[in-house]
Design a protein around this motif. Structure first.
Motif, mmCIF file in Angstrom:
data_model
loop_
_atom_site.group_PDB
_atom_site.id
_atom_site.type_symbol
_atom_site.label_atom_id
_atom_site.label_comp_id
_atom_site.label_asym_id
_atom_site.label_seq_id
_atom_site.Cartn_x
_atom_site.Cartn_y
_atom_site.Cartn_z
ATOM 1 N N LEU A 73 0.813 -1.219 0.000
ATOM 2 C CA LEU A 73 0.000 0.000 0.000
ATOM 3 C C LEU A 73 0.847 1.270 0.000
ATOM 4 O O LEU A 73 0.398 2.323 0.448
ATOM 5 C CB LEU A 73 -0.932 0.003 1.220
ATOM 6 C CG LEU A 73 -2.000 -1.086 1.230
ATOM 7 C CD1 LEU A 73 -2.754 -1.088 2.541
ATOM 8 C CD2 LEU A 73 -2.944 -0.926 0.058
ATOM 9 N N LEU A 74 2.071 1.171 -0.501
ATOM 10 C CA LEU A 74 2.937 2.345 -0.566
ATOM 11 C C LEU A 74 2.413 3.355 -1.575
ATOM 12 O O LEU A 74 1.850 3.003 -2.595
ATOM 13 C CB LEU A 74 4.362 1.932 -0.956
ATOM 14 C CG LEU A 74 5.157 1.186 0.108
ATOM 15 C CD1 LEU A 74 6.499 0.740 -0.454
ATOM 16 C CD2 LEU A 74 5.357 2.043 1.340
ATOM 17 N N SER A 75 2.650 4.622 -1.282
ATOM 18 C CA SER A 75 2.280 5.685 -2.220
ATOM 19 C C SER A 75 3.234 5.681 -3.395
ATOM 20 O O SER A 75 4.384 5.267 -3.247
ATOM 21 C CB SER A 75 2.331 7.039 -1.507
ATOM 22 O OG SER A 75 1.325 7.093 -0.535
ATOM 23 N N PRO A 76 2.878 6.144 -4.556
ATOM 24 C CA PRO A 76 1.540 6.631 -4.863
ATOM 25 C C PRO A 76 0.581 5.459 -5.073
ATOM 26 O O PRO A 76 0.948 4.449 -5.669
ATOM 27 C CB PRO A 76 1.727 7.414 -6.158
ATOM 28 C CG PRO A 76 2.890 6.743 -6.825
ATOM 29 C CD PRO A 76 3.774 6.242 -5.710
ATOM 30 N N LEU A 77 -0.612 5.628 -4.551
ATOM 31 C CA LEU A 77 -1.628 4.587 -4.689
ATOM 32 C C LEU A 77 -2.350 4.797 -6.021
ATOM 33 O O LEU A 77 -2.960 5.840 -6.251
ATOM 34 C CB LEU A 77 -2.595 4.634 -3.516
ATOM 35 C CG LEU A 77 -1.924 4.373 -2.166
ATOM 36 C CD1 LEU A 77 -2.907 4.602 -1.037
ATOM 37 C CD2 LEU A 77 -1.358 2.967 -2.098
ATOM 38 N N HIS A 84 -7.160 1.197 -4.024
ATOM 39 C CA HIS A 84 -5.939 1.206 -3.208
ATOM 40 C C HIS A 84 -6.027 2.267 -2.112
ATOM 41 O O HIS A 84 -5.689 2.006 -0.955
ATOM 42 C CB HIS A 84 -4.709 1.501 -4.086
ATOM 43 C CG HIS A 84 -4.198 0.332 -4.839
ATOM 44 N ND1 HIS A 84 -4.688 -0.019 -6.072
ATOM 45 C CD2 HIS A 84 -3.229 -0.570 -4.532
ATOM 46 C CE1 HIS A 84 -4.049 -1.089 -6.506
ATOM 47 N NE2 HIS A 84 -3.165 -1.443 -5.591
ATOM 48 N N ARG A 85 -6.466 3.466 -2.491
ATOM 49 C CA ARG A 85 -6.557 4.555 -1.521
ATOM 50 C C ARG A 85 -7.587 4.231 -0.440
ATOM 51 O O ARG A 85 -7.341 4.449 0.747
ATOM 52 C CB ARG A 85 -6.892 5.868 -2.226
ATOM 53 C CG ARG A 85 -5.738 6.380 -3.086
ATOM 54 C CD ARG A 85 -6.006 7.759 -3.641
ATOM 55 N NE ARG A 85 -7.153 7.832 -4.549
ATOM 56 C CZ ARG A 85 -7.112 7.523 -5.853
ATOM 57 N NH1 ARG A 85 -5.989 7.119 -6.418
ATOM 58 N NH2 ARG A 85 -8.199 7.624 -6.601
ATOM 59 N N ALA A 86 -8.724 3.695 -0.828
ATOM 60 C CA ALA A 86 -9.767 3.354 0.147
ATOM 61 C C ALA A 86 -9.282 2.277 1.104
ATOM 62 O O ALA A 86 -9.518 2.352 2.320
ATOM 63 C CB ALA A 86 -11.036 2.901 -0.575
ATOM 64 N N LEU A 87 -8.596 1.269 0.573
ATOM 65 C CA LEU A 87 -8.071 0.207 1.420
ATOM 66 C C LEU A 87 -7.046 0.759 2.407
ATOM 67 O O LEU A 87 -7.110 0.474 3.612
ATOM 68 C CB LEU A 87 -7.450 -0.898 0.572
ATOM 69 C CG LEU A 87 -6.831 -2.062 1.345
ATOM 70 C CD1 LEU A 87 -7.868 -2.756 2.221
ATOM 71 C CD2 LEU A 87 -6.201 -3.054 0.382
ATOM 72 N N ALA A 88 -6.105 1.558 1.932
ATOM 73 C CA ALA A 88 -5.083 2.125 2.806
ATOM 74 C C ALA A 88 -5.713 3.014 3.877
ATOM 75 O O ALA A 88 -5.372 2.893 5.072
ATOM 76 C CB ALA A 88 -4.069 2.922 1.984
ATOM 77 N N ARG A 89 -6.614 3.883 3.490
ATOM 78 C CA ARG A 89 -7.242 4.786 4.459
ATOM 79 C C ARG A 89 -8.029 4.031 5.519
ATOM 80 O O ARG A 89 -7.969 4.348 6.709
ATOM 81 C CB ARG A 89 -8.140 5.786 3.725
ATOM 82 C CG ARG A 89 -7.345 6.783 2.907
ATOM 83 C CD ARG A 89 -8.238 7.614 2.009
ATOM 84 N NE ARG A 89 -7.438 8.550 1.222
ATOM 85 C CZ ARG A 89 -7.785 8.995 0.037
ATOM 86 N NH1 ARG A 89 -8.932 8.608 -0.524
ATOM 87 N NH2 ARG A 89 -7.010 9.840 -0.610
ATOM 88 N N THR A 90 -8.784 3.032 5.093
ATOM 89 C CA THR A 90 -9.586 2.256 6.038
ATOM 90 C C THR A 90 -8.694 1.454 6.972
ATOM 91 O O THR A 90 -8.874 1.480 8.200
ATOM 92 C CB THR A 90 -10.550 1.320 5.286
ATOM 93 O OG1 THR A 90 -11.388 2.108 4.437
ATOM 94 C CG2 THR A 90 -11.418 0.527 6.244
ATOM 95 N N LEU A 91 -7.737 0.745 6.423
ATOM 96 C CA LEU A 91 -6.852 -0.096 7.225
ATOM 97 C C LEU A 91 -6.085 0.731 8.255
ATOM 98 O O LEU A 91 -6.079 0.426 9.442
ATOM 99 C CB LEU A 91 -5.881 -0.848 6.320
ATOM 100 C CG LEU A 91 -4.967 -1.850 7.011
ATOM 101 C CD1 LEU A 91 -5.770 -3.040 7.518
ATOM 102 C CD2 LEU A 91 -3.874 -2.321 6.053
ATOM 103 N N TYR A 92 -5.455 1.802 7.802
ATOM 104 C CA TYR A 92 -4.620 2.590 8.704
ATOM 105 C C TYR A 92 -5.429 3.400 9.715
ATOM 106 O O TYR A 92 -5.016 3.566 10.862
ATOM 107 C CB TYR A 92 -3.688 3.504 7.915
ATOM 108 C CG TYR A 92 -2.638 2.744 7.148
ATOM 109 C CD1 TYR A 92 -1.945 1.682 7.713
ATOM 110 C CD2 TYR A 92 -2.346 3.095 5.839
ATOM 111 C CE1 TYR A 92 -0.986 0.986 6.998
ATOM 112 C CE2 TYR A 92 -1.372 2.407 5.113
ATOM 113 C CZ TYR A 92 -0.702 1.355 5.703
ATOM 114 O OH TYR A 92 0.249 0.672 4.997
ATOM 115 N N SER A 93 -6.582 3.914 9.317
ATOM 116 C CA SER A 93 -7.370 4.719 10.252
ATOM 117 C C SER A 93 -7.979 3.874 11.367
ATOM 118 O O SER A 93 -8.316 4.395 12.430
ATOM 119 C CB SER A 93 -8.466 5.491 9.515
ATOM 120 O OG SER A 93 -9.458 4.615 9.016
ATOM 121 N N LEU A 94 -8.102 2.577 11.134
ATOM 122 C CA LEU A 94 -8.671 1.683 12.154
ATOM 123 C C LEU A 94 -7.603 0.863 12.869
ATOM 124 O O LEU A 94 -7.909 -0.127 13.512
ATOM 125 C CB LEU A 94 -9.704 0.755 11.502
ATOM 126 C CG LEU A 94 -10.955 1.465 11.007
ATOM 127 C CD1 LEU A 94 -11.800 0.535 10.160
ATOM 128 C CD2 LEU A 94 -11.757 1.998 12.180
#
Length: 143
Positions: free
Chosen positions: A55-59, A64-74
């Motif tokens: 999930l490294l940037s750039p996504l 990819h962005r939704a997965l990274a945001r959801t995973l990391y925010s939780l």
């Protein structure tokens, strides 16, 4: 490898005592986050690093962005207190349908530990056990 299952209580403050067998295997650097099938998962550092690597940037895509945001925010660092308890954040409990207080099932799932709302685990497990041979035939023959 994480194996086995234990039924444990989540108290009114959202604290969960991780069974000793799992706690002993989970090193510093592990993370608690959302897992597949709307359960919580505890990822050991090497698995967490592998997820982060993918999930490294750039996504490249919205997925990819939704997965990274959801995973990391939780996500929260796995840091048991002196009694072996962790605190499940309200957002984590809501997504996994875990009340406080309530009962959960903490299971070994090979490379990670999963935390299931008890009734959901009972239903899922009964169904999966009933289809064990059929699933094994499909998965093993696909190799």
């Amino acid at each position: 490898m994480f194996t086995g299952a234990d039924r444990v209580r989540v108290d009114e403050k959202g604290r969960l005592a991780i069974p000793a067998a799992f706690r002993k295997q989970l090193p510093e650097g592990s993370f608690v986050s959302l897992g597949l099938d709307a359960v919580l998962a505890i990822y050991p550092p090497e698995l967490w690093a592998s997820l982060a690597e993918s999930l490294l940037s750039p996504l490249p895509s919205a997925d990819h962005r939704a997965l990274a945001r959801t995973l990391y925010s939780l996500s929260e660092a796995f840091e048991p207190d002196g009694q072996g308890r962790i605190i499940l954040r309200p957002e984590q409990r809501k997504l996994a349908e875990i009340g406080s207080p309530s009962s959960v099932v903490v299971i070994g799932s090979g490379s990670r530990v999963e935390i299931w709302q008890e009734a959901r685990w009972d239903n899922y497990s009964a169904d999966a056990q009933g289809r064990f041979t059929e699933s094994a035939d499909r998965v093993i023959s696909a190799r």
